[in-house]
Design an enzyme around this catalytic site. Structure first.
Site, PDB file in Angstrom:
ATOM      1  CD  GLU A  66      -2.821  -1.135   0.004  1.00 50.75           C
ATOM      2  OE1 GLU A  66      -3.387  -0.070  -0.321  1.00 50.75           O
ATOM      3  OE2 GLU A  66      -2.924  -2.186  -0.653  1.00 50.75           O
ATOM      4  CD1 TRP A  87      -1.068  -0.616  -4.046  1.00 53.86           C
ATOM      5  CD2 TRP A  87      -1.466   0.547  -5.915  1.00 53.86           C
ATOM      6  NE1 TRP A  87      -1.637  -1.466  -4.969  1.00 53.86           N
ATOM      7  CE2 TRP A  87      -1.899  -0.786  -6.117  1.00 53.86           C
ATOM      8  CE3 TRP A  87      -1.613   1.459  -6.949  1.00 53.86           C
ATOM      9  CZ2 TRP A  87      -2.468  -1.216  -7.315  1.00 53.86           C
ATOM     10  CZ3 TRP A  87      -2.180   1.045  -8.158  1.00 53.86           C
ATOM     11  CH2 TRP A  87      -2.592  -0.287  -8.324  1.00 53.86           C
ATOM     12  CD1 TRP A 119     -18.383  11.178 -18.474  1.00 55.33           C
ATOM     13  CD2 TRP A 119     -19.002   9.278 -17.473  1.00 55.33           C
ATOM     14  NE1 TRP A 119     -17.260  10.422 -18.316  1.00 55.33           N
ATOM     15  CE2 TRP A 119     -17.602   9.249 -17.694  1.00 55.33           C
ATOM     16  CE3 TRP A 119     -19.606   8.185 -16.849  1.00 55.33           C
ATOM     17  CZ2 TRP A 119     -16.807   8.181 -17.316  1.00 55.33           C
ATOM     18  CZ3 TRP A 119     -18.809   7.116 -16.461  1.00 55.33           C
ATOM     19  CH2 TRP A 119     -17.426   7.117 -16.700  1.00 55.33           C
ATOM     20  CG  ASN A 123      -8.385   1.621   0.289  1.00 53.35           C
ATOM     21  OD1 ASN A 123      -8.303   2.687  -0.296  1.00 53.35           O
ATOM     22  ND2 ASN A 123      -7.947   0.490  -0.234  1.00 53.35           N
ATOM     23  CD1 TRP A 137     -13.919   9.324 -14.925  1.00 56.09           C
ATOM     24  CD2 TRP A 137     -12.601  10.383 -13.472  1.00 56.09           C
ATOM     25  NE1 TRP A 137     -12.905   9.905 -15.648  1.00 56.09           N
ATOM     26  CE2 TRP A 137     -12.080  10.553 -14.778  1.00 56.09           C
ATOM     27  CE3 TRP A 137     -11.937  10.956 -12.390  1.00 56.09           C
ATOM     28  CZ2 TRP A 137     -10.916  11.292 -15.025  1.00 56.09           C
ATOM     29  CZ3 TRP A 137     -10.779  11.693 -12.632  1.00 56.09           C
ATOM     30  CH2 TRP A 137     -10.285  11.853 -13.946  1.00 56.09           C
ATOM     31  CD1 TRP A 158     -11.946   9.495  -6.509  1.00 54.96           C
ATOM     32  CD2 TRP A 158     -13.761   8.810  -7.617  1.00 54.96           C
ATOM     33  NE1 TRP A 158     -13.015   9.564  -5.653  1.00 54.96           N
ATOM     34  CE2 TRP A 158     -14.138   9.161  -6.301  1.00 54.96           C
ATOM     35  CE3 TRP A 158     -14.734   8.358  -8.500  1.00 54.96           C
ATOM     36  CZ2 TRP A 158     -15.459   9.058  -5.855  1.00 54.96           C
ATOM     37  CZ3 TRP A 158     -16.046   8.252  -8.060  1.00 54.96           C
ATOM     38  CH2 TRP A 158     -16.393   8.601  -6.751  1.00 54.96           C
TER      39      TRP A 158
END
Length: 523
Positions: free
Chosen positions: A321, A324, A352, A390, A408, A431
């Site tokens: 993590e 990341w 969208w 998360n 998004w 996202w």
């Protein structure tokens, strides 16, 4: 790779920008020490604290104290950022304010102080540097486009007056071009990036950047007259529920949170996906504002992984993590277009949902009125606390994009305004992962079922009951899809009739999403 920590001064930082070069426990006050007979590069230097609100293991502060005979420290409540915040009860501003006060107290205990200004940093910093007559300003790297523009303006103003700008890598382990593929290109897939990250890592990468005051911190009486730290009210803000939520602030708060997690890291890989459990580290806001150094956390994870077989899986998962985090920072550096546009340009062609109905559904999502309990409980969590688990961040993002068909970017902006730990690189990356438009993202045809996710990760409905008490009377099976409940809970109690039915049918929404995405994929 050896995971044993290196000695304190083993590693010069290879990632320094100069327009110029280069263990304190928060529970123990930083002690002043006697000056040493060493040659100084500069007579006077200024350290600018930003998202690094600590005075231990701090790259810029350590370098300034090593380089200069006298060092001042400053923090600026930057109006370019603060004036753009719509909510004047912003937990992040209060978190920073409390952390700055603790940092000032620590520096005073070491013989110095923290100058705290309220204005535009791009003008306040050069002005202060001129008033103090410093030779150089030291800071740690920032990576966001607005911050880079600000730093460039400050560096230009300093250089125009013959002062140096010295900046250092501090909030990540590797950055920018430090990890590239064999072909010399930036990584865009996480797993090979993580493998390269671990292969390159040596002890010096996680070694502490030791801060030694050596009597070099400018005393509180030196320089411009000391003004008290401006209050929240003076800056146009008010106190929030931060203290009621018992969110620890500052270096001492970060140390307490870390100490708690140290006892739980071995279970991290098993507990992290269940929002009703105490599984996460809860260190994200401290990493965001630098009240704890990333090097300490990575070093600890490596030590546990190599030294405690029973806890190794948890430590390994948590270290990933942290990797990341580095990964998304380098994505932002190499692909700045992700701010506002899809990493994969073809996804910018998606049509969208828009118009009144889309706006109504977006409002229902924001306010936790979708009729899907796990979604609504997660949104209640972020609205009430500024935090979201998360696993739930992924689920609610998927729901907005792939159940409601809403861009998004609208969800990204909402999270940016609400999250205590908001970080542009990670928020954007998360996202775009959910929207399948990012690097190494969720495949476009994989769509989270909010009920299945609820039953899997909150099987007894404990998290839902915490944030949706009106559903507390429902049984463990009924609480995940209350529209299927005949109206009576496990103890014979009825659910609140005000809880809404689902605003969309998931199966129908899934089909619409597959059509929406396949149109741009040519499927």
């Amino acid at each position: 790779m050896s995971s044993a920590p290196a000695k304190a001064d083993a590693a010069p930082d290879p990632c320094i920008v100069k327009t110029g070069r280069r263990r304190h426990n928060p529970a123990r006050p930083l002690k002043p020490t006697m000056p040493l007979e060493t040659t100084s590069v500069h007579d006077r230097a200024l350290v600018w604290f930003r998202r690094d609100l600590r005075c231990d293991d701090h790259a810029a502060l350590a370098a300034a104290l090593a380089d200069a005979a006298q060092v001042w420290c400053v923090f600026v409540f930057d109006r370019e950022i603060l004036d753009s915040l719509a909510d004047r009860r912003d937990r992040r501003v209060e978190f920073i304010h409390d952390s700055v006060a603790e940092l000032d107290a620590e520096l005073r205990a070491a013989g110095g102080r923290l100058i705290v200004l309220h204005g535009q940093a791009r003008s306040e910093l050069p002005r202060l540097a001129s008033q103090l007559g410093v030779d150089a300003v030291y800071a740690n790297h920032d990576y966001e486009p607005a911050a880079l523009a600000r730093d460039a303006a400050v560096a230009f103003a300093l250089e125009r007056e013959g002062r140096q700008w010295c900046s250092f890598r501090d909030q990540v382990i590797f950055e920018k071009d430090e990890l590239l593929t064999g072909a010399g290109r930036p990584y865009t897939v996480f797993t090979p990036y993580r493998n390269a990250w671990r292969k390159r890592l040596v002890d010096s990468d996680t070694a502490e950047r030791t801060v030694r005051p050596r009597g070099r911190l400018a005393p509180p009486t030196a320089g411009p007259a000391q003004q008290p730290i401006p209050t929240l009210e003076q800056m146009g803000f008010a106190r929030t529920n931060l203290r009621e939520l018992k969110i620890p602030t500052g270096m001492s708060g970060a140390a307490r949170v870390f100490d708690d997690f140290r006892e739980r890291i071995g279970r991290y890989h098993q507990a992290r996906d269940y929002p009703a459990l105490r599984g996460p580290s809860y260190l994200s806001v401290h990493l965001r504002f630098g009240t704890i150094p990333i090097r300490r956390l990575a070093r600890f994870a490596l030590e546990v992984e190599s030294g405690d077989p029973a806890a190794a899986d948890g430590a390994r998962t948590w270290l990933s993590e942290l990797v990341w985090r580095d990964f998304y920072f380098q994505i932002l550096h190499h692909h700045p277009h992700v701010v506002g546009r899809a990493f994969r340009p073809e996804y910018d062609r998606i049509r969208w949902e828009s118009g009144a109905l889309a706006d109504e559904r977006f409002a229902a999502w924001c306010e936790g009125r979708t009729g899907y309990p796990l979604i609504d409980a997660a949104m209640a969590q972020i609205n009430q606390t500024g935090y979201m688990h998360n696993r739930l961040r992924m689920v609610v993002a998927s729901f907005l994009v792939k159940d409601l068909g809403i861009d998004w970017r609208r969800g990204e902006a909402y999270f940016a305004a609400r999250l205590n730990d908001f970080d542009l690189a990670a928020n954007n990356g998360g996202w775009q992962w959910a929207a399948s438009s990012g690097c190494d993202a969720q495949p476009w045809f994989r769509i989270f079922n909010p009920v299945t996710q609820s039953r899997k990760f909150d099987p007894q409905g404990k998290f839902i009951r915490r944030y949706l008490p009106q559903l507390a009377g429902l049984g463990d099976k009924e609480i995940h899809a209350p529209w299927q409940d005949p109206g009576r809970g496990a103890q014979g109690g009825r659910r609140d009739p005000g809880y809404p039915p689902p605003i969309v049918d998931h199966d129908a929404a899934r089909k619409a999403t597959l059509i929406r995405y396949s149109a741009i994929k040519g499927a």
